[in-house]
Design an enzyme around this catalytic site. Structure first.
Site, mmCIF file in Angstrom:
data_model
loop_
_atom_site.group_PDB
_atom_site.id
_atom_site.type_symbol
_atom_site.label_atom_id
_atom_site.label_comp_id
_atom_site.label_asym_id
_atom_site.label_seq_id
_atom_site.Cartn_x
_atom_site.Cartn_y
_atom_site.Cartn_z
ATOM 1 N N LYS A 72 -1.241 -4.137 -3.361
ATOM 2 C CA LYS A 72 -0.763 -5.323 -4.085
ATOM 3 C C LYS A 72 -0.144 -6.370 -3.163
ATOM 4 O O LYS A 72 -0.256 -7.559 -3.423
ATOM 5 C CB LYS A 72 0.260 -4.927 -5.149
ATOM 6 C CG LYS A 72 -0.340 -4.122 -6.284
ATOM 7 C CD LYS A 72 0.702 -3.844 -7.348
ATOM 8 C CE LYS A 72 0.194 -2.859 -8.363
ATOM 9 N NZ LYS A 72 1.124 -2.649 -9.466
ATOM 10 N N ASP A 108 1.974 -7.367 -14.096
ATOM 11 C CA ASP A 108 2.762 -6.142 -14.319
ATOM 12 C C ASP A 108 4.007 -6.404 -15.177
ATOM 13 O O ASP A 108 4.262 -5.702 -16.162
ATOM 14 C CB ASP A 108 3.201 -5.534 -12.980
ATOM 15 C CG ASP A 108 2.064 -4.807 -12.284
ATOM 16 O OD1 ASP A 108 1.163 -4.308 -12.982
ATOM 17 O OD2 ASP A 108 2.086 -4.724 -11.047
ATOM 18 N N ALA A 133 14.815 -0.388 -6.645
ATOM 19 C CA ALA A 133 14.721 -1.774 -6.148
ATOM 20 C C ALA A 133 13.529 -1.918 -5.204
ATOM 21 O O ALA A 133 13.594 -2.629 -4.215
ATOM 22 C CB ALA A 133 16.020 -2.168 -5.445
ATOM 23 N N ALA A 136 7.902 -2.179 -7.402
ATOM 24 C CA ALA A 136 7.699 -2.219 -8.858
ATOM 25 C C ALA A 136 8.756 -3.109 -9.516
ATOM 26 O O ALA A 136 8.447 -3.884 -10.437
ATOM 27 C CB ALA A 136 7.761 -0.809 -9.430
ATOM 28 N N GLY A 244 5.551 4.749 -19.370
ATOM 29 C CA GLY A 244 4.992 3.467 -18.963
ATOM 30 C C GLY A 244 3.510 3.287 -19.253
ATOM 31 O O GLY A 244 2.893 2.349 -18.745
HETATM 32 P P1 ATR Z 1 7.559 1.213 -5.753
HETATM 33 O O1 ATR Z 1 6.534 0.244 -5.252
HETATM 34 O O2 ATR Z 1 7.031 2.287 -6.645
HETATM 35 O O3 ATR Z 1 8.740 0.520 -6.350
HETATM 36 P P2 ATR Z 1 9.019 1.640 -3.313
HETATM 37 O O4 ATR Z 1 8.955 0.197 -2.981
HETATM 38 O O5 ATR Z 1 8.762 2.656 -2.241
HETATM 39 O O6 ATR Z 1 8.022 2.042 -4.464
HETATM 40 O O7 ATR Z 1 10.457 1.918 -3.961
HETATM 41 C C1 ATR Z 1 10.849 3.184 -4.381
HETATM 42 C C2 ATR Z 1 12.189 3.082 -5.110
HETATM 43 O O8 ATR Z 1 12.557 4.366 -5.616
HETATM 44 C C3 ATR Z 1 13.329 2.632 -4.203
HETATM 45 O O9 ATR Z 1 14.221 1.879 -4.986
HETATM 46 C C4 ATR Z 1 13.957 3.977 -3.795
HETATM 47 O O10 ATR Z 1 15.285 3.887 -3.401
HETATM 48 P P3 ATR Z 1 15.641 3.451 -1.866
HETATM 49 O O11 ATR Z 1 15.442 1.966 -1.806
HETATM 50 O O12 ATR Z 1 17.053 3.856 -1.678
HETATM 51 O O13 ATR Z 1 14.683 4.201 -1.001
HETATM 52 C C5 ATR Z 1 13.849 4.704 -5.105
HETATM 53 N N1 ATR Z 1 13.929 6.176 -5.011
HETATM 54 C C6 ATR Z 1 12.968 7.036 -4.653
HETATM 55 N N2 ATR Z 1 13.394 8.309 -4.759
HETATM 56 C C7 ATR Z 1 14.685 8.254 -5.201
HETATM 57 C C8 ATR Z 1 15.679 9.243 -5.529
HETATM 58 N N3 ATR Z 1 15.440 10.538 -5.408
HETATM 59 N N4 ATR Z 1 16.889 8.811 -5.984
HETATM 60 C C9 ATR Z 1 17.131 7.493 -6.110
HETATM 61 N N5 ATR Z 1 16.240 6.511 -5.818
HETATM 62 C C10 ATR Z 1 15.023 6.893 -5.374
#
Ligand code: ATR
Length: 275
Positions: A72, A108, A133, A136, A244
């Site tokens: 994307k 989205d 954050a 998505a 979702g």
């Molecule tokens: P996507 O495109 O699916 O949003 P991403 O950009 O890799 O994927 O973001 C993943 C999100 O899930 C992030 O907000 C991540 O937190 P961090 O920024 O601290 O890495 C969050 N995330 C993933 N696993 C997590 C967990 N076990 N507990 C809390 N936050 C988690």
């Protein structure tokens, strides 16, 4: 078939992995619903192959495409024009062939809003807790703020990422950021939107039921197996939750409208997918 266009419009989703994508099925159902003949394929592509694969698709008559993970962001660079929502989200999920190249859109966030409306979840004046954050979340914040919530509280394990996003969208409404462990502060929220990738990675997401009102509900951007752990937490904490899948069908309906000018109905397609 009666009522159908003679030549199917050629569409495809590009991603990696993409073999299990529901998009071909969803768009075929949209085609049946609208009487528009659709030829929709799933095409595997590495990020650095996308430009060549899209060109080949275009030469073969392709007129519309969806991009999914992990394409994307890279897709933005391949567009000759990008709608403002996609530019601000820094991601495109829908491409439409135009004379000067591909025009890029991001459906989205609007797809999520369509699904929230279908579920009767009106965010006007409500406090919304968004957890995560990443990419998505970048795509959903602007459409969510346009629903006029009282405020959005953005929590993230790495608080700087939440702060960056909150700063970026602060001009569209009341949005604040905090560390996940700190929670949303004094006032409990009405809706929890689960946007982390914890379900994908099998890691534990630590949440506190007290961050939400007794009447609150939850929406997970994920569906299927990836939704299971969060669904379990919601069940254990007496919190009604929606997966979702409706957002997936919603974003697809808006992409289909971008290509054809016709917006298909979401509910009948969702019913068939759940059957
Ligand atoms: P996507 O495109 O699916 O949003 P991403 O950009 O890799 O994927 O973001 C993943 C999100 O899930 C992030 O907000 C991540 O937190 P961090 O920024 O601290 O890495 C969050 N995330 C993933 N696993 C997590 C967990 N076990 N507990 C809390 N936050 C988690």
């Amino acid at each position: 078939m009666r009522g159908r266009t003679a030549h199917p419009i050629k569409l495809a989703v590009f991603g990696q992995p993409v073999a299990h994508s529901l998009s071909p099925r969803i768009h075929r159902m949209f085609g049946e619903q609208t009487g528009i003949a659709v030829d929709y394929k799933a095409i595997e592509s590495e990020p650095d192959e996308l430009a060549a694969r899209l060109s080949a698709f275009r030469e073969d008559g392709g007129c519309g495409a969806n991009l999914t993970v992990p394409l994307k962001e890279i897709g933005l660079r391949l567009c000759s024009a990008i709608e403002p929502v996609a530019r601000r989200a820094r991601a495109v999920n829908t491409l439409k062939a135009a004379e000067d190249g591909w025009h890029g859109y991001n459906t989205d966030g609007a797809g999520l809003v369509l699904d929230l409306e279908r579920l009767g979840l009106d965010l006007a004046g409500k406090r919304v807790l968004v957890v995560g954050a990443g990419g998505a979340v970048a795509g959903i914040l602007e459409p969510l703020l346009d629903m006029n919530p009282e405020r959005i509280c953005l929590l993230n394990r790495t608080p700087e990422r939440a702060r960056r996003l909150a700063d970026k969208f602060a001009h569209r409404g009341h949005i604040e950021a905090a560390a996940l462990e700190d929670g949303p502060g004094e006032m409990p929220c009405d809706l929890l939107i689960q946007s982390t990738s914890a379900g994908h990675t099998g890691t534990t997401l630590t949440l506190d039921r007290q961050w939400l009102t007794d009447e609150a509900s939850a929406y997970d951007l994920n569906y299927g197996a990836v939704h299971a752990a969060f669904a379990g937490w919601c069940r254990d904490n007496d919190l009604p939750v929606h997966d979702g899948l409706g957002m997936l069908v919603g974003q697809a309906a808006l992409a289909f409208e971008t290509w054809t000018g016709r917006r298909p109905a979401i509910s009948p397609v969702l019913e068939k997918l759940r059957a």
